[in-house]
Design a protein around this motif. Sequence first.
Motif, PDB file in Angstrom:
ATOM      1  N   TYR A  62      35.478  39.343  47.573  1.00  0.00           N
ATOM      2  CA  TYR A  62      36.880  39.462  47.999  1.00  0.00           C
ATOM      3  C   TYR A  62      37.821  39.246  46.812  1.00  0.00           C
ATOM      4  N   ILE A  63      37.479  38.273  45.969  1.00  0.00           N
ATOM      5  CA  ILE A  63      38.306  37.993  44.790  1.00  0.00           C
ATOM      6  C   ILE A  63      38.279  39.174  43.834  1.00  0.00           C
ATOM      7  N   ALA A  64      37.082  39.779  43.681  1.00  0.00           N
ATOM      8  CA  ALA A  64      36.970  40.950  42.800  1.00  0.00           C
ATOM      9  C   ALA A  64      37.803  42.108  43.340  1.00  0.00           C
ATOM     10  N   PHE A  65      37.812  42.286  44.660  1.00  0.00           N
ATOM     11  CA  PHE A  65      38.656  43.323  45.263  1.00  0.00           C
ATOM     12  C   PHE A  65      40.121  43.082  44.935  1.00  0.00           C
ATOM     13  N   ASP A  66      40.549  41.833  45.094  1.00  0.00           N
ATOM     14  CA  ASP A  66      41.962  41.493  44.919  1.00  0.00           C
ATOM     15  C   ASP A  66      42.441  41.714  43.488  1.00  0.00           C
ATOM     16  N   ASP A  67      41.580  41.400  42.509  1.00  0.00           N
ATOM     17  CA  ASP A  67      42.046  41.569  41.120  1.00  0.00           C
ATOM     18  C   ASP A  67      41.659  42.927  40.530  1.00  0.00           C
ATOM     19  N   GLY A  68      41.078  43.787  41.365  1.00  0.00           N
ATOM     20  CA  GLY A  68      40.776  45.144  40.920  1.00  0.00           C
ATOM     21  C   GLY A  68      39.603  45.246  39.970  1.00  0.00           C
ATOM     22  N   SER A  69      38.741  44.269  39.940  1.00  0.00           N
ATOM     23  CA  SER A  69      37.578  44.305  39.044  1.00  0.00           C
ATOM     24  C   SER A  69      36.557  45.327  39.523  1.00  0.00           C
ATOM     25  N   PRO A  70      35.917  46.031  38.605  1.00  0.00           N
ATOM     26  CA  PRO A  70      34.912  47.032  39.002  1.00  0.00           C
ATOM     27  C   PRO A  70      33.577  46.417  39.398  1.00  0.00           C
ATOM     28  N   SER A  71      33.349  45.151  38.996  1.00  0.00           N
ATOM     29  CA  SER A  71      32.076  44.492  39.300  1.00  0.00           C
ATOM     30  C   SER A  71      32.289  42.982  39.349  1.00  0.00           C
ATOM     31  N   THR A 110      31.778  39.053  38.305  1.00  0.00           N
ATOM     32  CA  THR A 110      31.552  38.272  37.096  1.00  0.00           C
ATOM     33  C   THR A 110      31.383  36.804  37.476  1.00  0.00           C
ATOM     34  N   VAL A 111      30.973  35.996  36.513  1.00  0.00           N
ATOM     35  CA  VAL A 111      30.827  34.559  36.738  1.00  0.00           C
ATOM     36  C   VAL A 111      32.147  33.953  37.198  1.00  0.00           C
ATOM     37  N   ALA A 112      33.245  34.428  36.618  1.00  0.00           N
ATOM     38  CA  ALA A 112      34.569  33.885  36.962  1.00  0.00           C
ATOM     39  C   ALA A 112      34.893  34.077  38.438  1.00  0.00           C
ATOM     40  N   HIS A 113      34.479  35.198  39.013  1.00  0.00           N
ATOM     41  CA  HIS A 113      34.750  35.440  40.437  1.00  0.00           C
ATOM     42  C   HIS A 113      34.073  34.380  41.309  1.00  0.00           C
ATOM     43  N   PHE A 114      32.867  34.011  40.953  1.00  0.00           N
ATOM     44  CA  PHE A 114      32.150  32.998  41.726  1.00  0.00           C
ATOM     45  C   PHE A 114      32.780  31.614  41.540  1.00  0.00           C
ATOM     46  N   ARG A 115      33.182  31.313  40.314  1.00  0.00           N
ATOM     47  CA  ARG A 115      33.808  30.009  40.054  1.00  0.00           C
ATOM     48  C   ARG A 115      35.145  29.881  40.770  1.00  0.00           C
ATOM     49  N   ASP A 116      35.847  30.990  40.922  1.00  0.00           N
ATOM     50  CA  ASP A 116      37.179  30.950  41.535  1.00  0.00           C
ATOM     51  C   ASP A 116      37.132  30.814  43.060  1.00  0.00           C
ATOM     52  N   THR A 117      35.957  30.930  43.670  1.00  0.00           N
ATOM     53  CA  THR A 117      35.881  30.862  45.136  1.00  0.00           C
ATOM     54  C   THR A 117      36.172  29.466  45.667  1.00  0.00           C
ATOM     55  N   GLY A 118      35.795  28.442  44.927  1.00  0.00           N
ATOM     56  CA  GLY A 118      35.917  27.082  45.440  1.00  0.00           C
ATOM     57  C   GLY A 118      34.936  26.819  46.574  1.00  0.00           C
ATOM     58  N   PHE A 119      33.874  27.637  46.635  1.00  0.00           N
ATOM     59  CA  PHE A 119      32.879  27.503  47.695  1.00  0.00           C
ATOM     60  C   PHE A 119      32.189  26.144  47.600  1.00  0.00           C
ATOM     61  N   VAL A 120      32.110  25.460  48.728  1.00  0.00           N
ATOM     62  CA  VAL A 120      31.523  24.114  48.761  1.00  0.00           C
ATOM     63  C   VAL A 120      30.162  24.156  49.450  1.00  0.00           C
TER      64      VAL A 120
END
Length: 279
Positions: free
Chosen positions: A240-249, A251-261
């Motif tokens: 979902y984060i990758a969709f929002d920032d328009g990324s084509p694939s 990345t590690v940053a997308h997973f870190r930005d989730t705040g998933f607990v």
Amino acid sequence: MKEPKWTSYEYADRLLREISLTVKQPPCHRMPSMLLIGKSNNGKTMILERALKAHPPITDIEAESNNVPVIFITMPPRPDLRRFYSMMLKRLGALFKESAATSVLEIQTLTLCESLGLRSIIIDEFHNVARCSVRSQHEFLNMLRFLSNELRISFVAAGIDSAARVIASDPQLASRFRPYSLPLWKDGEEYRKLLYMIESLIPLPEPSFLYKNEEIAQMILTVGEGNLGDMIDFLKEATYIAFDDGSPSLTVAHFRDTGFVPKSVQAARLRDLAKQSHG
């Protein structure tokens, strides 16, 4: 991404083959059944739903009624005989009086199952039986054994660990249930194949190569704690984060930005909050 999608993997395919063989078992005195044990949100229900789709009702224009080989029942909290028979009748599309005596519901259920050619009952959340009194548990297990003997049908049950203890409490019934375990995932060839299959369902324009990106693969496994449902939820949030920032694939940053607990951390926080409220 929000719609549930089936992700094939070797052990799930094996379980589906075993379920199919159980459903197609010719009638015999002691019908074999299956018990699938696994942690919550680790893929049990999706396997059962997949098995149900593999054995749909069969319409025969020349016959007096359809053939219904399999029905799916989610065990309610604190189930009893009346409620179980009522749920069976609803799944079979029958009209009945919910206020009728249990014996009346039982006879109607047996008659309808025979006329529709029922071969197997899939029962999810079987561990809910453990919430009943010991006497009610015995009554319920006796009912399952009676249905199996009378109709020559099999059961495919699934639940957490307490479901196994319920079945084990009845030696006669336990001898008919083959136990299968859905273990938590560990790193290895099968896990990397799983990531490859999951990525094929992610609608991003470029490949993320999750299966060979060591940091991402380990992060998914660790944060999801090896639980299939949690790992997929973690992946979805990153997507979902990758969709929002328009990324084509991904990345590690997308997973870190989730705040998933992780679930274990959530449980620990809830325990701490409970202690504070009592304190």
